[in-house]
Design a protein around this motif. Structure first.
Motif, mmCIF file in Angstrom:
data_model
loop_
_atom_site.group_PDB
_atom_site.id
_atom_site.type_symbol
_atom_site.label_atom_id
_atom_site.label_comp_id
_atom_site.label_asym_id
_atom_site.label_seq_id
_atom_site.Cartn_x
_atom_site.Cartn_y
_atom_site.Cartn_z
ATOM 1 N N THR A 30 20.624 -34.532 -12.997
ATOM 2 C CA THR A 30 20.014 -33.391 -12.303
ATOM 3 C C THR A 30 20.931 -32.833 -11.217
ATOM 4 O O THR A 30 21.749 -33.540 -10.646
ATOM 5 C CB THR A 30 18.680 -33.806 -11.659
ATOM 6 O OG1 THR A 30 18.907 -34.997 -10.894
ATOM 7 C CG2 THR A 30 17.625 -34.083 -12.710
ATOM 8 N N VAL A 31 20.762 -31.553 -10.960
ATOM 9 C CA VAL A 31 21.596 -30.879 -9.968
ATOM 10 C C VAL A 31 21.351 -31.478 -8.593
ATOM 11 O O VAL A 31 20.209 -31.668 -8.168
ATOM 12 C CB VAL A 31 21.305 -29.359 -9.975
ATOM 13 C CG1 VAL A 31 22.012 -28.669 -8.814
ATOM 14 C CG2 VAL A 31 21.738 -28.753 -11.313
ATOM 15 N N HIS A 32 22.440 -31.792 -7.917
ATOM 16 C CA HIS A 32 22.379 -32.378 -6.572
ATOM 17 C C HIS A 32 23.648 -31.978 -5.834
ATOM 18 O O HIS A 32 24.537 -31.338 -6.410
ATOM 19 C CB HIS A 32 22.259 -33.911 -6.673
ATOM 20 C CG HIS A 32 23.458 -34.563 -7.298
ATOM 21 N ND1 HIS A 32 23.706 -34.525 -8.651
ATOM 22 C CD2 HIS A 32 24.503 -35.247 -6.768
ATOM 23 C CE1 HIS A 32 24.823 -35.164 -8.929
ATOM 24 N NE2 HIS A 32 25.345 -35.614 -7.798
ATOM 25 N N SER A 33 23.751 -32.357 -4.587
ATOM 26 C CA SER A 33 24.983 -32.086 -3.847
ATOM 27 C C SER A 33 25.185 -33.152 -2.795
ATOM 28 O O SER A 33 24.287 -33.934 -2.487
ATOM 29 C CB SER A 33 24.923 -30.702 -3.186
ATOM 30 O OG SER A 33 23.946 -30.691 -2.169
ATOM 31 N N HIS A 34 26.413 -33.219 -2.293
ATOM 32 C CA HIS A 34 26.793 -34.196 -1.270
ATOM 33 C C HIS A 34 28.007 -33.632 -0.538
ATOM 34 O O HIS A 34 28.731 -32.793 -1.094
ATOM 35 C CB HIS A 34 27.099 -35.554 -1.911
ATOM 36 C CG HIS A 34 27.953 -35.460 -3.133
ATOM 37 N ND1 HIS A 34 29.296 -35.177 -3.066
ATOM 38 C CD2 HIS A 34 27.655 -35.552 -4.452
ATOM 39 C CE1 HIS A 34 29.795 -35.140 -4.301
ATOM 40 N NE2 HIS A 34 28.813 -35.343 -5.163
ATOM 41 N N PRO A 35 28.225 -34.087 0.664
ATOM 42 C CA PRO A 35 29.321 -33.503 1.442
ATOM 43 C C PRO A 35 30.715 -33.891 0.947
ATOM 44 O O PRO A 35 31.693 -33.202 1.257
ATOM 45 C CB PRO A 35 29.079 -34.033 2.868
ATOM 46 C CG PRO A 35 28.183 -35.207 2.708
ATOM 47 C CD PRO A 35 27.386 -34.994 1.476
ATOM 48 N N GLY A 80 27.328 -24.491 -9.068
ATOM 49 C CA GLY A 80 27.256 -23.209 -8.387
ATOM 50 C C GLY A 80 26.467 -22.170 -9.177
ATOM 51 O O GLY A 80 26.769 -20.976 -9.119
ATOM 52 N N GLY A 81 25.498 -22.632 -9.951
ATOM 53 C CA GLY A 81 24.673 -21.695 -10.719
ATOM 54 C C GLY A 81 25.256 -21.325 -12.071
ATOM 55 O O GLY A 81 24.642 -20.577 -12.834
ATOM 56 N N ASN A 119 29.310 -30.185 -0.898
ATOM 57 C CA ASN A 119 28.074 -29.427 -0.713
ATOM 58 C C ASN A 119 27.800 -28.359 -1.765
ATOM 59 O O ASN A 119 26.884 -27.540 -1.587
ATOM 60 C CB ASN A 119 28.031 -28.795 0.687
ATOM 61 C CG ASN A 119 28.070 -29.868 1.763
ATOM 62 O OD1 ASN A 119 27.337 -30.850 1.691
ATOM 63 N ND2 ASN A 119 28.951 -29.702 2.752
ATOM 64 N N ILE A 120 28.564 -28.335 -2.839
ATOM 65 C CA ILE A 120 28.294 -27.403 -3.942
ATOM 66 C C ILE A 120 27.318 -28.086 -4.911
ATOM 67 O O ILE A 120 27.601 -29.164 -5.432
ATOM 68 C CB ILE A 120 29.592 -27.051 -4.690
ATOM 69 C CG1 ILE A 120 30.584 -26.354 -3.771
ATOM 70 C CG2 ILE A 120 29.280 -26.203 -5.929
ATOM 71 C CD1 ILE A 120 30.192 -24.960 -3.371
ATOM 72 N N PRO A 121 26.167 -27.482 -5.169
ATOM 73 C CA PRO A 121 25.215 -28.090 -6.117
ATOM 74 C C PRO A 121 25.834 -28.193 -7.511
ATOM 75 O O PRO A 121 26.470 -27.251 -7.985
ATOM 76 C CB PRO A 121 24.040 -27.104 -6.113
ATOM 77 C CG PRO A 121 24.166 -26.349 -4.831
ATOM 78 C CD PRO A 121 25.638 -26.247 -4.577
ATOM 79 N N HIS A 122 25.655 -29.370 -8.127
ATOM 80 C CA HIS A 122 26.259 -29.590 -9.445
ATOM 81 C C HIS A 122 25.437 -30.595 -10.235
ATOM 82 O O HIS A 122 24.738 -31.427 -9.678
ATOM 83 C CB HIS A 122 27.699 -30.084 -9.295
ATOM 84 C CG HIS A 122 27.810 -31.354 -8.502
ATOM 85 N ND1 HIS A 122 27.850 -31.367 -7.124
ATOM 86 C CD2 HIS A 122 27.869 -32.660 -8.875
ATOM 87 C CE1 HIS A 122 27.933 -32.614 -6.696
ATOM 88 N NE2 HIS A 122 27.943 -33.423 -7.740
ATOM 89 N N GLY A 123 25.574 -30.518 -11.542
ATOM 90 C CA GLY A 123 24.925 -31.457 -12.442
ATOM 91 C C GLY A 123 25.683 -31.492 -13.748
ATOM 92 O O GLY A 123 26.742 -30.861 -13.885
#
Lengths: 130, 130
Positions: free
Chosen positions: B55-60, B77-78, B94-98
């Motif tokens: 699932t899409v998530h992000s981290h620093p 990034g959509g 911090n870029i949302p990714h999955g």
């Protein structure tokens, strides 16, 4: 490996086999790389021809290497270890290391953190030695 | 890839196919990894079964991924981009990714800097989301 699914429409995707991308560098005779620069990580996609030697050197940056294809001997901390495809290794900063190939060349992914300043522009050589 | 030249005599060498090494983690249903921790870099060797979704998530932490074998769709990034063996991608902090797979699974090398604290011990899940 070697599948050329090139020409991604997004700027954040690349292919290991796409020699048109990355910052080119000749590390030594028979050893060339293409460098990809991030904020904290630098990738270096290295092609090593058969019977080539990357002389022992060191640098303060941490390094990991992954042997994607081929064979090589990793020289590190005074030891010499034969590597085969799928092997990978960890090289802490300032540890002397080198690499050489025999009859079979090698395709290696090197990972540096922080990025090596010398590798941010096209050039030759392994950069400064600690 | 997949060559099992295991049992190196040196503590700094590993093999991608050696499931006995690294810190085990179940990231999601059908997605498992083994984590290797350096000072500034963490490697995560991820096996993704067919028809699995991270699932899409992000981290620093900054992340790079390399598709070693198989196929996957990288979500970032959509955008959704189909990846094939040899493709690699850059994911700034911090870029949302999955990621997801279809009929074919994937074998992925993820690279993090700095190392993700949550991944330094065995566990489950993708860790905190920024």
């Amino acid at each position: 490996m070697g599948d050329k699914s090139l020409g991604k429409a997004v700027p954040w995707a690349f292919n290991l086999a796409d020699d048109a991308r990355g910052i080119p560098r000749k590390l030594a005779e028979g050893i060339t790389t293409r460098v990809f620069v991030g904020e904290k990580v630098m990738l270096s996609v290295v092609r090593i021809a058969p019977h080539s030697t990357g002389t022992v050197h060191s640098h303060p940056e941490e390094q990991w290497g992954v042997l994607l294809e081929g064979e090589c001997v990793r020289i590190q901390g005074g030891e010499e270890v034969k590597m085969r495809a799928g092997d990978f290794w960890h090289t802490p900063g300032n540890i002397p290391h080198g690499i050489r190939t025999g009859a079979i060349g090698a395709f290696v992914l090197d990972i540096f953190s922080p990025p090596r300043e010398e590798y941010k522009k096209p050039g030759e050589g392994f950069g400064r030695t600690a």
